[in-house]
Design an enzyme around this catalytic site. Structure first.
Site, short mmCIF file in Angstrom:
data_model
loop_
_atom_site.label_atom_id
_atom_site.label_comp_id
_atom_site.label_asym_id
_atom_site.label_seq_id
_atom_site.Cartn_x
_atom_site.Cartn_y
_atom_site.Cartn_z
N HIS A 46 -9.91 1.95 -37.94
CA HIS A 46 -9.14 1.11 -37.01
C HIS A 46 -10.08 0.46 -35.99
CE1 HIS A 46 -9.79 4.85 -34.76
NE2 HIS A 46 -9.76 4.08 -33.67
N HIS A 92 -14.94 -3.01 -32.53
CA HIS A 92 -15.72 -2.44 -33.64
C HIS A 92 -14.89 -1.41 -34.39
CE1 HIS A 92 -16.08 0.66 -30.57
NE2 HIS A 92 -16.33 1.52 -31.56
P1 ATP Z 1 -13.28 12.70 -31.12
O1 ATP Z 1 -13.23 12.23 -29.72
O2 ATP Z 1 -12.75 14.06 -31.27
O3 ATP Z 1 -14.58 12.53 -31.77
P2 ATP Z 1 -11.94 10.26 -31.83
O4 ATP Z 1 -12.90 9.60 -30.91
O5 ATP Z 1 -11.77 9.72 -33.19
O6 ATP Z 1 -12.27 11.80 -31.97
P3 ATP Z 1 -10.10 9.93 -29.72
O7 ATP Z 1 -11.13 10.45 -28.78
O8 ATP Z 1 -8.69 10.34 -29.56
O9 ATP Z 1 -10.50 10.27 -31.19
O10 ATP Z 1 -10.20 8.36 -29.64
C1 ATP Z 1 -9.27 7.50 -30.29
C2 ATP Z 1 -9.87 6.11 -30.36
O11 ATP Z 1 -10.13 5.63 -29.04
C3 ATP Z 1 -11.23 6.06 -31.07
O12 ATP Z 1 -11.33 4.79 -31.68
C4 ATP Z 1 -12.22 6.17 -29.94
O13 ATP Z 1 -13.43 5.53 -30.26
C5 ATP Z 1 -11.50 5.41 -28.84
N1 ATP Z 1 -11.86 5.93 -27.52
C6 ATP Z 1 -11.93 7.22 -27.14
N2 ATP Z 1 -12.22 7.33 -25.84
C7 ATP Z 1 -12.37 6.07 -25.37
C8 ATP Z 1 -12.67 5.52 -24.09
N3 ATP Z 1 -12.89 6.26 -23.02
N4 ATP Z 1 -12.71 4.18 -24.00
C9 ATP Z 1 -12.48 3.40 -25.06
N5 ATP Z 1 -12.18 3.85 -26.28
C10 ATP Z 1 -12.13 5.18 -26.45
#
Ligand code: ATP
Ligand code: MG
Length: 180
Positions: free
Chosen positions: A50, A132
């Protein structure tokens, strides 16, 4: 013993995203296999691919109705996103596919969602948006090759809840909004 469905969590981990159609998902997954040959690391599962538009993070479930209602007013146009650039970020060891030129409609969509959220009192991330698709995690990096562009027709955007399971992150699409 009584039967019951999954217990509703009090708090959801939420983000707005572009969610690929099946053909785009296949193309992104192929790009992931290809980039993995160059950069190694752990490939993201196809069903998780995504683009995050706006990250909300931990949100009380009771705010879900207010959240979706305010975004109903966000208006933006459909567009095509051309993902023509592979890359690697050392700080988080991510291999990704992105757009060398994000179309104005993409940035307008991000702005519209952010404005709707802010108007309703939700805190949003102030960091600039870099569109991205994360393809690889825990990659040691390497020379990033030229890539075959992926053309992604964008006709809607979604609200997603992420939850951690033993086999990794799972993303549930909980609402979808069409673009004009
Ligand atoms: P993990 O954090 O356990 O590695 P993840 O990153 O896939 O897993 P989430 O942290 O729930 O899952 O993030 C969901 C989406 O939001 C992902 O695409 C992640 O890159 C993005 N994301 C997470 N934190 C932020 C942030 N602070 N700002 C922008 N995008 C974010
Ligand atoms: Mg994360």
């Amino acid at each position: 013993m009584t039967e019951s469905g999954p217990v509703d969590p009090d708090t959801l981990r939420l983000f707005f995203a572009l969610w690929p159609d099946d053909a785009t998902r296949d193309a992104l997954n192929r790009a992931g296999k290809w980039l993995h040959q160059h950069l190694g690391g752990r490939r993201m599962r196809a069903e998780t691919l995504h683009i995050t538009l706006v990250f909300l993070g931990s949100t009380p479930a009771e705010q879900l109705d207010a959240l979706t209602a305010c975004v109903d007013a966000a208006q933006a146009d459909a567009f095509e996103l051309v993902l023509d650039q592979a890359g690697y970020w050392r700080h988080n060891r991510i291999g990704w596919l992105g757009a060398s030129q994000a179309p104005p409609q993409h940035l307008e969509l991000v702005d519209a969602v952010n404005a709707a959220l802010q108007g309703a009192g939700f805190a949003v991330d102030a960091r600039p948006h870099v569109p991205h698709v994360t393809l690889l995690r825990n990659s040691a990096g390497g020379e990033v090759p030229e890539c075959m562009p992926v053309h992604w027709p964008i006709s809607d955007f979604v609200l997603v809840a992420s939850r951690r399971e033993v086999d990794g992150m799972h993303y549930d699409v909980i609402r979808r909004w069409p673009l004009a």
